[in-house]
Write a protein that holds these residues in place. Structure first.
Motif, PDB file in Angstrom:
ATOM      1  N   PHE A 138      32.219  34.456  40.249  1.00  8.74           N
ATOM      2  CA  PHE A 138      33.641  34.301  39.946  1.00  8.74           C
ATOM      3  C   PHE A 138      34.262  35.612  39.459  1.00  8.74           C
ATOM      4  CE2 PHE A 138      37.352  32.995  37.547  1.00  8.74           C
ATOM      5  CZ  PHE A 138      37.936  32.063  38.406  1.00  8.74           C
ATOM      6  N   THR A 139      33.575  36.291  38.540  1.00 10.69           N
ATOM      7  CA  THR A 139      34.153  37.535  38.010  1.00 10.69           C
ATOM      8  C   THR A 139      34.192  38.642  39.059  1.00 10.69           C
ATOM      9  OG1 THR A 139      31.980  38.118  37.091  1.00 10.69           O
ATOM     10  CG2 THR A 139      33.559  37.118  35.592  1.00 10.69           C
ATOM     11  N   ASP A 140      33.213  38.666  39.957  1.00 12.91           N
ATOM     12  CA  ASP A 140      33.262  39.662  41.038  1.00 12.91           C
ATOM     13  C   ASP A 140      34.452  39.401  41.962  1.00 12.91           C
ATOM     14  OD1 ASP A 140      31.123  41.052  40.100  1.00 12.91           O
ATOM     15  OD2 ASP A 140      29.664  40.162  41.484  1.00 12.91           O
ATOM     16  N   ALA A 141      34.719  38.124  42.240  1.00  8.77           N
ATOM     17  CA  ALA A 141      35.888  37.785  43.055  1.00  8.77           C
ATOM     18  C   ALA A 141      37.183  38.157  42.330  1.00  8.77           C
ATOM     19  CB  ALA A 141      35.876  36.298  43.403  1.00  8.77           C
ATOM     20  N   TRP A 142      37.209  37.952  41.020  1.00 10.59           N
ATOM     21  CA  TRP A 142      38.388  38.332  40.216  1.00 10.59           C
ATOM     22  C   TRP A 142      38.617  39.842  40.272  1.00 10.59           C
ATOM     23  CZ3 TRP A 142      42.675  36.769  38.032  1.00 10.59           C
ATOM     24  CH2 TRP A 142      43.264  37.534  37.018  1.00 10.59           C
ATOM     25  N   LYS A 143      37.554  40.599  40.160  1.00  5.43           N
ATOM     26  CA  LYS A 143      37.694  42.059  40.236  1.00  5.43           C
ATOM     27  C   LYS A 143      38.148  42.497  41.629  1.00  5.43           C
ATOM     28  CE  LYS A 143      34.271  42.986  36.638  1.00  5.43           C
ATOM     29  NZ  LYS A 143      32.894  43.429  36.332  1.00  5.43           N
ATOM     30  N   GLN A 144      37.677  41.813  42.659  1.00  6.34           N
ATOM     31  CA  GLN A 144      38.086  42.154  44.033  1.00  6.34           C
ATOM     32  C   GLN A 144      39.558  41.841  44.274  1.00  6.34           C
ATOM     33  OE1 GLN A 144      35.432  40.010  46.605  1.00  6.34           O
ATOM     34  NE2 GLN A 144      33.629  41.147  45.914  1.00  6.34           N
ATOM     35  N   SER A 145      40.083  40.842  43.567  1.00  7.52           N
ATOM     36  CA  SER A 145      41.482  40.455  43.782  1.00  7.52           C
ATOM     37  C   SER A 145      42.443  41.571  43.394  1.00  7.52           C
ATOM     38  CB  SER A 145      41.813  39.189  42.984  1.00  7.52           C
ATOM     39  OG  SER A 145      41.827  39.458  41.591  1.00  7.52           O
ATOM     40  N   ARG A 146      42.004  42.469  42.533  1.00  3.47           N
ATOM     41  CA  ARG A 146      42.842  43.596  42.115  1.00  3.47           C
ATOM     42  C   ARG A 146      43.082  44.568  43.268  1.00  3.47           C
ATOM     43  NH1 ARG A 146      40.423  45.969  36.803  1.00  3.47           N
ATOM     44  NH2 ARG A 146      38.675  45.552  38.160  1.00  3.47           N
ATOM     45  N   LEU A 147      42.162  44.592  44.224  1.00  2.00           N
ATOM     46  CA  LEU A 147      42.245  45.527  45.351  1.00  2.00           C
ATOM     47  C   LEU A 147      42.966  44.933  46.561  1.00  2.00           C
ATOM     48  CD1 LEU A 147      38.544  46.768  45.140  1.00  2.00           C
ATOM     49  CD2 LEU A 147      40.550  47.820  44.097  1.00  2.00           C
ATOM     50  N   GLU A 148      43.392  43.695  46.458  1.00  2.00           N
ATOM     51  CA  GLU A 148      44.083  43.037  47.563  1.00  2.00           C
ATOM     52  C   GLU A 148      45.549  43.499  47.631  1.00  2.00           C
ATOM     53  OE1 GLU A 148      42.729  40.850  49.935  1.00  2.00           O
ATOM     54  OE2 GLU A 148      40.919  41.687  49.033  1.00  2.00           O
ATOM     55  N   PRO A 149      46.235  43.176  48.722  1.00  6.86           N
ATOM     56  CA  PRO A 149      47.652  43.562  48.840  1.00  6.86           C
ATOM     57  C   PRO A 149      48.505  43.022  47.691  1.00  6.86           C
ATOM     58  CG  PRO A 149      46.810  42.766  50.938  1.00  6.86           C
ATOM     59  CD  PRO A 149      45.739  42.531  49.935  1.00  6.86           C
ATOM     60  N   GLU A 150      49.715  43.539  47.582  1.00  5.03           N
ATOM     61  CA  GLU A 150      50.613  43.247  46.465  1.00  5.03           C
ATOM     62  C   GLU A 150      50.912  41.761  46.294  1.00  5.03           C
ATOM     63  OE1 GLU A 150      52.923  43.966  43.170  1.00  5.03           O
ATOM     64  OE2 GLU A 150      51.709  45.424  44.239  1.00  5.03           O
ATOM     65  N   GLU A 151      51.010  41.006  47.402  1.00  2.00           N
ATOM     66  CA  GLU A 151      51.333  39.570  47.277  1.00  2.00           C
ATOM     67  C   GLU A 151      50.212  38.798  46.589  1.00  2.00           C
ATOM     68  OE1 GLU A 151      49.837  40.173  51.564  1.00  2.00           O
ATOM     69  OE2 GLU A 151      51.343  41.128  50.306  1.00  2.00           O
ATOM     70  N   ILE A 152      48.986  39.351  46.586  1.00  2.00           N
ATOM     71  CA  ILE A 152      47.859  38.728  45.873  1.00  2.00           C
ATOM     72  C   ILE A 152      47.660  39.376  44.505  1.00  2.00           C
ATOM     73  CG2 ILE A 152      45.352  38.353  45.902  1.00  2.00           C
ATOM     74  CD1 ILE A 152      45.618  38.135  48.984  1.00  2.00           C
ATOM     75  N   SER A 153      47.611  40.692  44.475  1.00  2.00           N
ATOM     76  CA  SER A 153      47.303  41.401  43.222  1.00  2.00           C
ATOM     77  C   SER A 153      48.514  41.582  42.325  1.00  2.00           C
ATOM     78  CB  SER A 153      46.700  42.780  43.533  1.00  2.00           C
ATOM     79  OG  SER A 153      47.629  43.566  44.271  1.00  2.00           O
ATOM     80  N   GLY A 154      49.679  41.090  42.764  1.00  2.00           N
ATOM     81  CA  GLY A 154      50.910  41.323  42.001  1.00  2.00           C
ATOM     82  C   GLY A 154      51.022  40.532  40.720  1.00  2.00           C
ATOM     83  N   SER A 155      50.386  39.353  40.628  1.00  2.71           N
ATOM     84  CA  SER A 155      50.487  38.544  39.407  1.00  2.71           C
ATOM     85  C   SER A 155      49.141  37.884  39.104  1.00  2.71           C
ATOM     86  CB  SER A 155      51.574  37.475  39.558  1.00  2.71           C
ATOM     87  OG  SER A 155      51.130  36.448  40.428  1.00  2.71           O
ATOM     88  N   VAL A 156      49.000  37.465  37.866  1.00  2.00           N
ATOM     89  CA  VAL A 156      47.763  36.801  37.438  1.00  2.00           C
ATOM     90  C   VAL A 156      47.585  35.486  38.188  1.00  2.00           C
ATOM     91  CG1 VAL A 156      46.599  35.710  35.473  1.00  2.00           C
ATOM     92  CG2 VAL A 156      47.780  37.873  35.146  1.00  2.00           C
ATOM     93  N   LEU A 157      48.668  34.761  38.406  1.00  2.00           N
ATOM     94  CA  LEU A 157      48.596  33.472  39.081  1.00  2.00           C
ATOM     95  C   LEU A 157      48.081  33.622  40.517  1.00  2.00           C
ATOM     96  CD1 LEU A 157      49.133  30.440  39.001  1.00  2.00           C
ATOM     97  CD2 LEU A 157      51.466  30.914  39.766  1.00  2.00           C
ATOM     98  N   THR A 158      48.629  34.556  41.271  1.00  2.00           N
ATOM     99  CA  THR A 158      48.179  34.740  42.654  1.00  2.00           C
ATOM    100  C   THR A 158      46.749  35.273  42.702  1.00  2.00           C
ATOM    101  OG1 THR A 158      49.255  36.924  42.691  1.00  2.00           O
ATOM    102  CG2 THR A 158      50.501  35.059  43.621  1.00  2.00           C
TER     103      THR A 158
END
Length: 199
Positions: A138-158
């Motif tokens: 789970f935490t590795d996926a959370w860290k990867q989400s930071r590197l995704e495009p703006e529509e994903i990495s733009g907010s904590v909810l997304t």
């Protein structure tokens, strides 16, 4: 007078029984256990209805719980290093530990098995490994989400939505395969293994 005599006799019986149990425990610690560990070709076999059996099981549980404490410390340290947050590590390990009493409640209420076998405590080691594995996924996926495009990495909810979608499949598959492996023990002819599988 009869009630008083019965009460006195009951108190004397309880006192004698407690003294007998204490003597048996001293005998086990001072002779039986040491003799079996000391001599290679000599085994002392003893039979006693319940006290020594319970005492021996309790001694084994205390001994094994010391190992589980060492395992818990190691896994906690590893989780702390991976999460880089004492707060998150504390709650992660707390949630792993809470799964043991929760599992026992299901075991007791749903399956109706009221006896806790010694082998069931091995589950402490297994729960720590499975729980830590899910935390890492789970935490590795959370860290990867930071590197995704703006529509994903733009907010904590997304980021959380993306993380759940990404990690849920892997966590579900590993949990189901583990559960199936243990449920396979439920068809065993050996009662202890069958109960362990259900637990």
């Amino acid at each position: 007078k009869a009630q008083k005599a019965t009460k006195i006799a009951s108190e004397k019986y309880d006192e004698a029984a407690a003294g007998y149990k204490t003597w048996l425990k001293k005998l086990y610690d001072g002779l039986l256990d040491k003799t079996n560990n000391k001599y290679e070709h000599i085994t002392v076999i003893y039979f006693e209805k319940s006290t020594l059996l319970d005492y021996e099981i309790d001694s084994a549980l205390i001994h094994d719980s010391m190992w589980s404490l060492g395992s818990f410390a190691f896994v906690s340290l590893f989780v702390l290093v991976h999460l880089e947050s004492p707060f998150l590590a504390l709650f992660a390990m707390g949630s792993i530990l809470l799964s043991f009493p929760a599992g026992y409640a299901v075991f007791y209420i749903y399956f109706g098995i009221k006896k806790m076998m010694l082998l069931n405590f091995v589950a402490l080691f297994l729960i720590m490994g499975i729980g830590a594995d899910d935390i890492f996924v789970f935490t590795d996926a959370w860290k990867q989400s930071r590197l995704e495009p703006e529509e994903i990495s733009g907010s904590v909810l997304t980021r959380l939505q993306w993380t759940y979608k990404r990690a849920a499949g892997a966590m579900l598959v590993t949990s189901i395969t583990d559960a199936c492996a243990f449920y396979a023990n439920c068809i065993s002819d050996i009662t202890v293994i069958r109960i362990f599988g259900a637990f």
